[in-house]
Design a protein around this motif. Structure first.
Motif, PDB file in Angstrom:
ATOM      1  N   ARG B  18     -29.016  21.065 -81.847  1.00 26.05           N
ATOM      2  CA  ARG B  18     -29.015  20.870 -80.400  1.00 26.05           C
ATOM      3  C   ARG B  18     -27.975  21.809 -79.786  1.00 26.05           C
ATOM      4  NH1 ARG B  18     -26.132  14.928 -80.361  1.00 26.05           N
ATOM      5  NH2 ARG B  18     -24.160  15.618 -81.222  1.00 26.05           N
ATOM      6  N   PRO B  19     -28.192  22.217 -78.547  1.00 21.25           N
ATOM      7  CA  PRO B  19     -27.236  23.147 -77.934  1.00 21.25           C
ATOM      8  C   PRO B  19     -25.914  22.447 -77.638  1.00 21.25           C
ATOM      9  CG  PRO B  19     -28.906  22.483 -76.356  1.00 21.25           C
ATOM     10  CD  PRO B  19     -29.313  21.906 -77.667  1.00 21.25           C
ATOM     11  N   PRO B  20     -24.807  23.189 -77.641  1.00 25.26           N
ATOM     12  CA  PRO B  20     -23.522  22.577 -77.308  1.00 25.26           C
ATOM     13  C   PRO B  20     -23.487  22.145 -75.849  1.00 25.26           C
ATOM     14  CG  PRO B  20     -23.308  24.961 -77.538  1.00 25.26           C
ATOM     15  CD  PRO B  20     -24.697  24.614 -77.950  1.00 25.26           C
ATOM     16  N   ALA B  21     -22.591  21.226 -75.515  1.00 29.75           N
ATOM     17  CA  ALA B  21     -22.490  20.740 -74.136  1.00 29.75           C
ATOM     18  C   ALA B  21     -22.185  21.905 -73.195  1.00 29.75           C
ATOM     19  CB  ALA B  21     -21.381  19.699 -74.052  1.00 29.75           C
ATOM     20  N   GLY B  22     -22.885  21.932 -72.081  1.00 32.54           N
ATOM     21  CA  GLY B  22     -22.626  22.982 -71.097  1.00 32.54           C
ATOM     22  C   GLY B  22     -23.411  24.249 -71.328  1.00 32.54           C
ATOM     23  N   TYR B  23     -24.171  24.325 -72.447  1.00 33.43           N
ATOM     24  CA  TYR B  23     -24.960  25.525 -72.707  1.00 33.43           C
ATOM     25  C   TYR B  23     -26.152  25.555 -71.754  1.00 33.43           C
ATOM     26  CZ  TYR B  23     -27.369  29.107 -75.362  1.00 33.43           C
ATOM     27  OH  TYR B  23     -27.979  30.262 -75.731  1.00 33.43           O
ATOM     28  N   PRO B  24     -26.552  26.648 -71.099  1.00 33.81           N
ATOM     29  CA  PRO B  24     -26.124  28.014 -71.387  1.00 33.81           C
ATOM     30  C   PRO B  24     -25.165  28.636 -70.358  1.00 33.81           C
ATOM     31  CG  PRO B  24     -28.257  28.053 -70.318  1.00 33.81           C
ATOM     32  CD  PRO B  24     -27.832  26.620 -70.386  1.00 33.81           C
ATOM     33  N   PHE B  25     -24.892  27.950 -69.227  1.00 34.80           N
ATOM     34  CA  PHE B  25     -24.169  28.683 -68.179  1.00 34.80           C
ATOM     35  C   PHE B  25     -22.835  28.056 -67.766  1.00 34.80           C
ATOM     36  CE2 PHE B  25     -28.668  29.935 -67.280  1.00 34.80           C
ATOM     37  CZ  PHE B  25     -28.515  31.257 -67.662  1.00 34.80           C
ATOM     38  N   ALA B  26     -22.413  26.970 -68.421  1.00 38.11           N
ATOM     39  CA  ALA B  26     -21.223  26.267 -67.939  1.00 38.11           C
ATOM     40  C   ALA B  26     -19.932  27.026 -68.221  1.00 38.11           C
ATOM     41  CB  ALA B  26     -21.161  24.876 -68.565  1.00 38.11           C
ATOM     42  N   PHE B  27     -19.911  27.823 -69.277  1.00 35.67           N
ATOM     43  CA  PHE B  27     -18.673  28.515 -69.660  1.00 35.67           C
ATOM     44  C   PHE B  27     -18.933  30.010 -69.781  1.00 35.67           C
ATOM     45  CE2 PHE B  27     -18.644  24.281 -71.627  1.00 35.67           C
ATOM     46  CZ  PHE B  27     -17.562  23.726 -70.923  1.00 35.67           C
ATOM     47  N   PRO B  28     -17.921  30.835 -69.450  1.00 32.01           N
ATOM     48  CA  PRO B  28     -18.115  32.297 -69.510  1.00 32.01           C
ATOM     49  C   PRO B  28     -18.614  32.779 -70.873  1.00 32.01           C
ATOM     50  CG  PRO B  28     -16.049  31.786 -68.417  1.00 32.01           C
ATOM     51  CD  PRO B  28     -16.598  30.491 -68.925  1.00 32.01           C
ATOM     52  N   ARG B  29     -18.101  32.159 -71.947  1.00 34.85           N
ATOM     53  CA  ARG B  29     -18.512  32.616 -73.285  1.00 34.85           C
ATOM     54  C   ARG B  29     -20.014  32.419 -73.489  1.00 34.85           C
ATOM     55  NH1 ARG B  29     -15.837  33.520 -78.202  1.00 34.85           N
ATOM     56  NH2 ARG B  29     -13.860  33.051 -77.206  1.00 34.85           N
ATOM     57  N   TYR B  30     -20.521  31.242 -73.094  1.00 34.97           N
ATOM     58  CA  TYR B  30     -21.952  30.975 -73.220  1.00 34.97           C
ATOM     59  C   TYR B  30     -22.750  31.880 -72.285  1.00 34.97           C
ATOM     60  CZ  TYR B  30     -20.568  26.577 -75.474  1.00 34.97           C
ATOM     61  OH  TYR B  30     -20.037  25.636 -76.301  1.00 34.97           O
ATOM     62  N   ARG B  31     -22.261  32.000 -71.033  1.00 32.83           N
ATOM     63  CA  ARG B  31     -22.981  32.789 -70.038  1.00 32.83           C
ATOM     64  C   ARG B  31     -23.114  34.251 -70.495  1.00 32.83           C
ATOM     65  NH1 ARG B  31     -19.402  33.134 -65.551  1.00 32.83           N
ATOM     66  NH2 ARG B  31     -18.711  34.999 -66.607  1.00 32.83           N
ATOM     67  N   ASN B  32     -22.016  34.822 -70.986  1.00 30.19           N
ATOM     68  CA  ASN B  32     -22.056  36.210 -71.441  1.00 30.19           C
ATOM     69  C   ASN B  32     -22.999  36.385 -72.623  1.00 30.19           C
ATOM     70  OD1 ASN B  32     -20.228  36.795 -69.471  1.00 30.19           O
ATOM     71  ND2 ASN B  32     -18.447  36.810 -70.827  1.00 30.19           N
ATOM     72  N   TYR B  33     -23.030  35.392 -73.498  1.00 31.81           N
ATOM     73  CA  TYR B  33     -23.915  35.445 -74.670  1.00 31.81           C
ATOM     74  C   TYR B  33     -25.381  35.473 -74.221  1.00 31.81           C
ATOM     75  CZ  TYR B  33     -26.250  33.869 -78.927  1.00 31.81           C
ATOM     76  OH  TYR B  33     -27.091  33.758 -80.001  1.00 31.81           O
ATOM     77  N   VAL B  34     -25.719  34.596 -73.256  1.00 27.16           N
ATOM     78  CA  VAL B  34     -27.100  34.541 -72.775  1.00 27.16           C
ATOM     79  C   VAL B  34     -27.457  35.820 -72.005  1.00 27.16           C
ATOM     80  CG1 VAL B  34     -28.705  33.314 -71.266  1.00 27.16           C
ATOM     81  CG2 VAL B  34     -27.141  32.032 -72.711  1.00 27.16           C
ATOM     82  N   LEU B  35     -26.515  36.294 -71.178  1.00 27.00           N
ATOM     83  CA  LEU B  35     -26.775  37.527 -70.433  1.00 27.00           C
ATOM     84  C   LEU B  35     -26.969  38.704 -71.390  1.00 27.00           C
ATOM     85  CD1 LEU B  35     -24.310  37.342 -67.390  1.00 27.00           C
ATOM     86  CD2 LEU B  35     -26.796  37.088 -67.376  1.00 27.00           C
ATOM     87  N   PHE B  36     -26.163  38.744 -72.447  1.00 26.17           N
ATOM     88  CA  PHE B  36     -26.288  39.802 -73.445  1.00 26.17           C
ATOM     89  C   PHE B  36     -27.679  39.762 -74.080  1.00 26.17           C
ATOM     90  CE2 PHE B  36     -25.200  41.348 -77.870  1.00 26.17           C
ATOM     91  CZ  PHE B  36     -25.024  42.669 -77.504  1.00 26.17           C
ATOM     92  N   GLY B  37     -28.176  38.572 -74.368  1.00 29.50           N
ATOM     93  CA  GLY B  37     -29.522  38.446 -74.922  1.00 29.50           C
ATOM     94  C   GLY B  37     -30.586  38.851 -73.921  1.00 29.50           C
ATOM     95  N   ALA B  38     -30.362  38.500 -72.650  1.00 33.55           N
ATOM     96  CA  ALA B  38     -31.362  38.790 -71.616  1.00 33.55           C
ATOM     97  C   ALA B  38     -31.485  40.291 -71.346  1.00 33.55           C
ATOM     98  CB  ALA B  38     -31.011  38.060 -70.326  1.00 33.55           C
ATOM     99  N   THR B  39     -30.450  41.073 -71.684  1.00 35.89           N
ATOM    100  CA  THR B  39     -30.548  42.520 -71.454  1.00 35.89           C
ATOM    101  C   THR B  39     -31.716  43.120 -72.227  1.00 35.89           C
ATOM    102  OG1 THR B  39     -28.992  42.955 -73.254  1.00 35.89           O
ATOM    103  CG2 THR B  39     -28.064  42.845 -71.039  1.00 35.89           C
ATOM    104  N   SER B  40     -32.082  42.482 -73.342  1.00 34.10           N
ATOM    105  CA  SER B  40     -33.168  43.040 -74.155  1.00 34.10           C
ATOM    106  C   SER B  40     -34.479  43.060 -73.376  1.00 34.10           C
ATOM    107  CB  SER B  40     -33.326  42.256 -75.453  1.00 34.10           C
ATOM    108  OG  SER B  40     -33.572  40.903 -75.172  1.00 34.10           O
ATOM    109  N   PHE B  41     -34.668  42.075 -72.485  1.00 31.95           N
ATOM    110  CA  PHE B  41     -35.886  42.055 -71.671  1.00 31.95           C
ATOM    111  C   PHE B  41     -35.947  43.296 -70.770  1.00 31.95           C
ATOM    112  CE2 PHE B  41     -37.820  40.860 -67.561  1.00 31.95           C
ATOM    113  CZ  PHE B  41     -39.119  40.656 -67.992  1.00 31.95           C
ATOM    114  N   PHE B  42     -34.807  43.641 -70.173  1.00 36.72           N
ATOM    115  CA  PHE B  42     -34.779  44.797 -69.271  1.00 36.72           C
ATOM    116  C   PHE B  42     -34.871  46.112 -70.050  1.00 36.72           C
ATOM    117  CE2 PHE B  42     -32.815  41.318 -66.967  1.00 36.72           C
ATOM    118  CZ  PHE B  42     -33.516  41.369 -65.779  1.00 36.72           C
ATOM    119  N   MET B  43     -34.259  46.142 -71.231  1.00 37.44           N
ATOM    120  CA  MET B  43     -34.377  47.355 -72.042  1.00 37.44           C
ATOM    121  C   MET B  43     -35.811  47.567 -72.498  1.00 37.44           C
ATOM    122  SD  MET B  43     -30.806  47.720 -74.094  1.00 37.44           S
ATOM    123  CE  MET B  43     -31.206  46.592 -75.376  1.00 37.44           C
TER     124      MET B  43
END
Lengths: 117, 144
Positions: B18-43
């Motif tokens: 199960r995802p950790p509490a606050g995933y995916p946008f509650a904390f900068p670390r999680y948010r950056n991780y998801v944004l980093f993954g989402a860049t692949s869609f644009f690439m």
């Protein structure tokens, strides 16, 4: 999914290689072809004859196929994990087949387009 | 049946992932991780745009000029900027994360990076930027 899991090292290798290729080359192509050329700043370099001669040289063909295919596999692996992260374990099979299937089709299209030049 | 045989017969029960509490946008670390993954869609969009260019190249000079003209439309420029911003974010983060990859080993022991990690983390993005410049110069006809 067992087959996908057995091939995980291969997908990871393509993911890592594609990441490096994307980081090294994709921004340069986007800036050159997507921004500077339409603004009329690359007329001497991106004329049809020169681009065709670059793209059809042996090095050019290998470079284009390698670069574009590897980036496709990188994106596929990354998107698979984003879908699983956001959609949960129930999306694992769909994410894997959709992502890697798209990358395979894209690779074949890349080969076809570059080799038919 | 011995205790060890019973353990083999019955696999260890684990709770479902199960995802950790606050995933995916509650904390900068999680948010950056998801944004980093989402860049692949644009690439991926960036690669498709380049593939359209190769297809246009195969159809002749007029198709190639039309391709460049379509990239010069407001929508084309906007798309390129969005893809470029995502690709740059990916490249810089990819290089920055890369500073933590284990370096060389000497007689089986890892060797400390020759420079502080912060400086080390700038080397890869710096190398990327140098190659971007080379690519633009080659595409622009300044270099052969």
């Amino acid at each position: 999914l067992n087959a996908i899991h057995k091939l995980e090292p291969v997908f990871w290798l393509l993911f890592g290689g594609g990441g490096f290729v994307a980081a090294f080359f994709l921004p340069g192509f986007l800036i050159g072809v997507g921004l500077l050329a339409p603004l009329g700043l690359m007329e001497s370099g991106l004329g049809y004859d020169r681009v065709l001669s670059l793209a059809t040289s042996p090095v050019g063909r290998v470079f284009l196929i390698s670069m574009l295919s590897l980036i496709l596999w990188h994106c596929a692996h990354h998107m698979r994990h984003v879908i699983m992260d956001l959609g949960g374990a129930s999306t694992a099979a769909l994410a894997a087949y959709l992502s890697y299937g798209s990358a395979l089709v894209g690779t074949l299209v890349t080969f076809g387009l570059v080799l038919s030049l | 049946v011995s205790a060890s045989e019973a353990q083999v017969a019955e696999p260890t029960r684990t709770s479902p992932a199960r995802p950790p509490a606050g995933y995916p946008f509650a904390f900068p670390r999680y948010r950056n991780y998801v944004l980093f993954g989402a860049t692949s869609f644009f690439m991926l969009i960036g690669v498709v745009v380049l593939l359209f260019g190769i297809a246009a190249l195969g159809r002749g000079p007029e198709a190639w000029e039309g391709y460049l003209a379509s990239l010069g439309s407001p929508l084309g420029l906007l798309l390129t900027v969005v893809v470029l911003v995502n690709t740059l974010y990916f490249a810089v983060r990819f290089g920055w994360v890369g500073r933590k990859i284990a370096g060389a080993r000497l007689m089986g022991f890892p060797v400390a990076p020759p420079v502080p990690l912060e400086v080390h983390g700038l080397l890869l993005p710096g190398g990327f930027a140098f190659v971007w410049l080379l690519v633009v110069l080659v595409l622009g006809g300044v270099m052969p």
